[in-house]
Write a protein that holds these residues in place. Structure first.
Motif, PDB file in Angstrom:
ATOM      1  N   GLN A 288      71.767  -9.669 -29.848  1.00 36.40           N
ATOM      2  CA  GLN A 288      73.002 -10.198 -29.265  1.00 36.40           C
ATOM      3  C   GLN A 288      72.833 -11.635 -28.796  1.00 36.40           C
ATOM      4  N   ALA A 289      71.679 -11.948 -28.223  1.00 37.49           N
ATOM      5  CA  ALA A 289      71.451 -13.307 -27.733  1.00 37.49           C
ATOM      6  C   ALA A 289      71.400 -14.319 -28.871  1.00 37.49           C
ATOM      7  N   ALA A 290      70.844 -13.912 -30.003  1.00 41.63           N
ATOM      8  CA  ALA A 290      70.724 -14.821 -31.145  1.00 41.63           C
ATOM      9  C   ALA A 290      71.858 -14.654 -32.143  1.00 41.63           C
TER      10      ALA A 290
ATOM     11  N   ASP B 174      68.234  -4.814 -29.261  1.00 47.46           N
ATOM     12  CA  ASP B 174      69.680  -5.047 -29.164  1.00 47.46           C
ATOM     13  C   ASP B 174      69.970  -6.321 -28.378  1.00 47.46           C
ATOM     14  N   ALA B 175      69.259  -6.507 -27.258  1.00 43.70           N
ATOM     15  CA  ALA B 175      69.483  -7.696 -26.429  1.00 43.70           C
ATOM     16  C   ALA B 175      69.083  -8.972 -27.160  1.00 43.70           C
TER      17      ALA B 175
ATOM     18  N   LEU C 244      66.514 -11.789 -21.520  1.00 40.42           N
ATOM     19  CA  LEU C 244      66.208 -10.385 -21.290  1.00 40.42           C
ATOM     20  C   LEU C 244      66.055 -10.131 -19.794  1.00 40.42           C
ATOM     21  N   ILE C 245      66.825  -9.182 -19.280  1.00 40.34           N
ATOM     22  CA  ILE C 245      66.702  -8.791 -17.875  1.00 40.34           C
ATOM     23  C   ILE C 245      66.738  -7.265 -17.804  1.00 40.34           C
ATOM     24  N   GLY C 246      66.145  -6.707 -16.791  1.00 42.09           N
ATOM     25  CA  GLY C 246      66.174  -5.268 -16.584  1.00 42.09           C
ATOM     26  C   GLY C 246      65.317  -4.513 -17.592  1.00 42.09           C
ATOM     27  N   TYR C 247      65.874  -3.394 -18.090  1.00 45.75           N
ATOM     28  CA  TYR C 247      65.128  -2.547 -19.020  1.00 45.75           C
ATOM     29  C   TYR C 247      64.693  -3.272 -20.291  1.00 45.75           C
ATOM     30  N   PRO C 248      65.508  -4.113 -20.906  1.00 48.51           N
ATOM     31  CA  PRO C 248      65.025  -4.822 -22.100  1.00 48.51           C
ATOM     32  C   PRO C 248      63.801  -5.704 -21.816  1.00 48.51           C
ATOM     33  N   ALA C 249      63.749  -6.328 -20.651  1.00 44.39           N
ATOM     34  CA  ALA C 249      62.590  -7.164 -20.312  1.00 44.39           C
ATOM     35  C   ALA C 249      61.345  -6.306 -20.122  1.00 44.39           C
TER      36      ALA C 249
END
Length: 174
Positions: free
Chosen positions: A48-50, A44-45, A115-120
């Motif tokens: 959203q980023a792309a 999802d991250a 990506l930060i937190g859980y996605p990373a």
């Protein structure tokens, strides 16, 4: 190639297809890794980023990991054929791919980390899981894709691998 391993038979013979085996094992390894990436929100991250949908992000991941499987087969060839130690090759390779691919591209090069937190964390665990499954699946895919010298597929034999060299029942009678 890895010169130090050539003495132990690293180079694949004319009947082996390590590149195709790496790509096949990569497709197998993509399924659990995609599930983990979805659970941690990494897909999802990335989407959203792309500005893509989650499906496009998943397809991009599969394509990149196909290239990773191809590289795995090219680099390790027969060295990764051991079903008892292939998992370690795979996990190490997954970690190296994580260090060389997503970290510079997603964390260092942009102005802000993507990506930060859980996605990373999910991306790291996804790469490690991908490598683990790749390392486990590679020897079986490699054996299944063996061909004879005339180009026909050969049925996998139980008399291959490191234990076959020491088995007295498989020795040639001269």
């Amino acid at each position: 190639m890895l010169k130090i391993l050539q003495a132990h038979g690293l180079d694949a013979g004319p009947t082996q297809r390590p590149l195709l085996a790496g790509m096949t094992a990569s497709i197998i390894a993509d399924m659990p890794a995609l599930g983990l990436l979805k659970a941690f929100g990494s897909l999802d991250a990335l989407g959203q980023a792309a500005h893509f949908s989650v499906i496009i992000a998943a397809l991009a991941y599969i394509g990149m990991m196909l290239l990773g499987g191809l590289l795995y087969g090219w680099l390790f060839q027969r060295a990764a054929n051991d079903p008892w130690g292939g998992w370690l090759f795979g996990m190490a390779f997954g970690f190296v791919l994580w260090m060389l691919g997503p970290i510079p591209l997603l964390q260092w090069l942009p102005k802000q980390p993507i990506l930060i937190g859980y996605p990373a964390v999910g991306l790291l665990l996804g790469e490690l899981l991908w490598g683990l499954v790749l390392g486990i699946a590679f020897p079986f895919a490699h054996r299944a894709l063996r061909v004879s010298l005339d180009g026909r597929l050969v049925a996998p034999m139980a008399s291959t691998g490191p234990k076959a060299a020491c088995d007295p029942h498989l020795m040639r009678r001269s």
